[in-house]
Scaffold this motif. Structure first.
Motif, short mmCIF file in Angstrom:
data_model
loop_
_atom_site.label_atom_id
_atom_site.label_comp_id
_atom_site.label_asym_id
_atom_site.label_seq_id
_atom_site.Cartn_x
_atom_site.Cartn_y
_atom_site.Cartn_z
N ALA A 139 -21.90 -50.78 5.72
CA ALA A 139 -22.32 -52.09 5.27
C ALA A 139 -21.91 -53.12 6.30
N CYS B 54 -27.15 -52.18 4.72
CA CYS B 54 -26.52 -50.90 4.40
C CYS B 54 -27.29 -49.84 5.17
N THR C 150 -29.78 -46.84 -3.82
CA THR C 150 -28.75 -47.62 -3.13
C THR C 150 -28.22 -48.70 -4.06
N TRP D 20 -25.35 -51.82 -4.74
CA TRP D 20 -24.44 -52.79 -4.15
C TRP D 20 -23.43 -53.21 -5.22
N ARG E 176 -19.47 -55.37 -5.67
CA ARG E 176 -18.54 -56.29 -5.00
C ARG E 176 -17.20 -56.26 -5.73
N LEU F 279 -33.68 -57.43 -2.78
CA LEU F 279 -33.45 -56.19 -2.06
C LEU F 279 -34.68 -55.82 -1.25
N LEU G 219 -29.60 -56.49 1.37
CA LEU G 219 -29.34 -57.35 0.22
C LEU G 219 -29.39 -58.79 0.73
N TYR H 126 -18.18 -56.77 -0.36
CA TYR H 126 -19.38 -56.12 -0.85
C TYR H 126 -19.47 -54.70 -0.28
N TYR H 127 -19.79 -53.78 -1.18
CA TYR H 127 -19.92 -52.37 -0.82
C TYR H 127 -21.32 -51.88 -1.16
N CYS H 128 -21.82 -50.98 -0.32
CA CYS H 128 -23.04 -50.29 -0.69
C CYS H 128 -22.70 -48.82 -0.95
N TRP I 210 -19.95 -43.86 -0.45
CA TRP I 210 -19.65 -45.29 -0.31
C TRP I 210 -19.42 -45.66 1.14
#
Length: 124
Positions: A4, A20, A32, A34, A36, A68, A79, A92-94, A114
């Motif tokens: 990400a 991502c 996918t 997302w 946070r 998206l 994103l 923020y993680y994808c 992740w």
């Protein structure tokens, strides 16, 4: 493997686009998600692009502001975050999964791959 990127510092009302990128596999065959996270709290669902790219899901807190998109050639999901608010500040993680179904798309436990997070800071 997911990566990400795109986080940064932005003023309230501004925009950022997170990416991502996946190495190996195809983003079209995976959902996918997302999420946070702010310090001291668990990960919060933000949005998801369902495998095949036909369906999107957003949390109520970002609906209407975030969108998206997918670039199949780059195996990347984006994103787009508009009208950012200070409360959007988070890491923020994808994440990927081919096991997600519609009813579990917002669950952290539905995803098994992740990426590292990217920090988004929105100043007031």
């Amino acid at each position: 493997q997911l990566q990400a990127s795109g986080g940064g510092l932005v003023q309230a009302g501004g925009s950022l686009r997170l990416s991502c990128a996946a190495s190996g596999g195809s983003s079209r065959t995976y959902t996918t998600g997302w999420f946070r996270q702010v310090p001291g709290k668990g990960r919060e669902f933000v949005a998801a692009l369902f495998r095949g790219g036909s369906a999107t899901f957003f949390s109520e807190s970002v609906k209407g502001r975030f969108t998206l998109a997918r670039d199949n050639a780059k195996n990347t999901v984006y994103l787009q975050m508009n009208s950012l608010k200070p409360e959007d500040t988070a890491v923020y993680y994808c994440a990927y999964s081919d096991r997600v179904i519609y009813s579990t798309v917002n669950r952290e436990s539905s995803y098994y791959s992740w990426g590292q997070g990217t920090l988004v800071t929105v100043s007031s």
